[in-house]
Enzyme design. Structure first.
Site, short mmCIF file in Angstrom:
data_model
loop_
_atom_site.label_atom_id
_atom_site.label_comp_id
_atom_site.label_asym_id
_atom_site.label_seq_id
_atom_site.Cartn_x
_atom_site.Cartn_y
_atom_site.Cartn_z
N HIS A 42 66.84 54.03 53.69
CA HIS A 42 66.09 54.24 54.94
C HIS A 42 66.85 55.16 55.90
O HIS A 42 67.64 55.97 55.46
CB HIS A 42 65.74 52.88 55.56
N GLU A 56 67.65 47.33 58.91
CA GLU A 56 68.18 47.64 57.58
C GLU A 56 68.90 48.97 57.57
O GLU A 56 69.98 49.11 56.98
CB GLU A 56 67.05 47.63 56.55
N HIS A 110 70.68 48.60 49.98
CA HIS A 110 69.55 48.10 50.77
C HIS A 110 69.83 46.69 51.26
O HIS A 110 70.74 46.01 50.79
CB HIS A 110 68.27 48.12 49.93
N GLU A 176 70.56 44.83 46.87
CA GLU A 176 69.83 44.21 47.99
C GLU A 176 70.76 43.14 48.58
O GLU A 176 70.92 42.06 48.02
CB GLU A 176 68.52 43.59 47.51
#
Ligand SMILES: [Zn+2]
Length: 212
Positions: A42, A56, A110, A176
């Site tokens: 992102h 995030e 992430h 993650e």
């Protein structure tokens, strides 16, 4: 930090003598400096997941920057990142950039969301060999790094048809790192020592895979 331990010196001497070739370098005439591509998820107009006062995009950048710094401080590796600040990058930019650079490995970072808890990581479905080895090395080191600071659930090694895993021309893994919308996880993500331990885990997994 591991640094130039006797084991590392032995590895270097053996490599110089042509006795040891890391899996990623098999088939090459000389041991090249590995090229590590770090992809903080992102950024810019894309915040990624949000929750508990966290975004995030900021967490992934913090983890990736520290991973880069740890790698550069102790190992002879080249590191390139899809972004080093809060800018927008398309998924295609990320994979095109890594492919054009000729990255040895690709690591995308992430933060999860959706109400679960813990750490999980991904590689592309059906991949084996070096990709599976990278996945295993990164997963185990990140988890142990996290657990040096707090209690973290192991959600396991998974596969998914993600763009950055599918379109990369080199072994690729996506992590993650806890759930931003779960209070206990968010409290760990707010802890600077946890972010550093998570970065160190990524660095340790990368150098383990590379045989450094
Ligand atoms: Zn994400």
């Amino acid at each position: 930090m591991i640094g130039n331990s006797p084991a590392r010196r032995r590895t270097l001497l053996a490599a110089a003598a042509g006795l040891v070739v890391a899996p990623w370098a098999a088939g090459t005439a000389h041991a090249a400096v590995p090229k590590v591509y770090l992809d903080p998820g992102h950024g810019g107009t894309d915040s990624g997941a949000v929750g508990n006062g966290l975004t995030e995009k900021a967490l992934t950048l913090a983890i990736a920057l520290q991973t880069r710094d740890i790698l550069k401080a102790s190992w002879n590796v080249d590191v390139r990142m899809s972004r080093t600040s809060d800018v927008t990058r398309s998924l295609t930019y990320r994979t095109d950039d890594a492919n054009a650079w000729g990255a040895t490995i690709f690591v995308s970072i992430h933060i999860n969301a959706g109400g679960g808890t813990g750490f999980e990581s991904y590689r592309y479905p059906g991949t084996t060999g070096n990709t599976a080895a990278l996945h295993s090395a990164v997963h185990s080191r990140v988890l142990s790094g996290m657990r040096s600071v707090g209690s973290v659930t192991d959600r396991g090694l998974k596969t998914a048809n993600f763009h950055v895993l599918r379109e990369t021309a080199m072994p690729a893994v996506l992590t993650e790192n806890l759930f931003i919308d779960t209070v206990a996880d968010a409290n760990l993500l707010k802890n600077a020592a946890f972010i550093t331990a998570t970065a160190r885990g990524h660095a340790n997994g990368i150098v383990s895979y590379l045989g450094l």
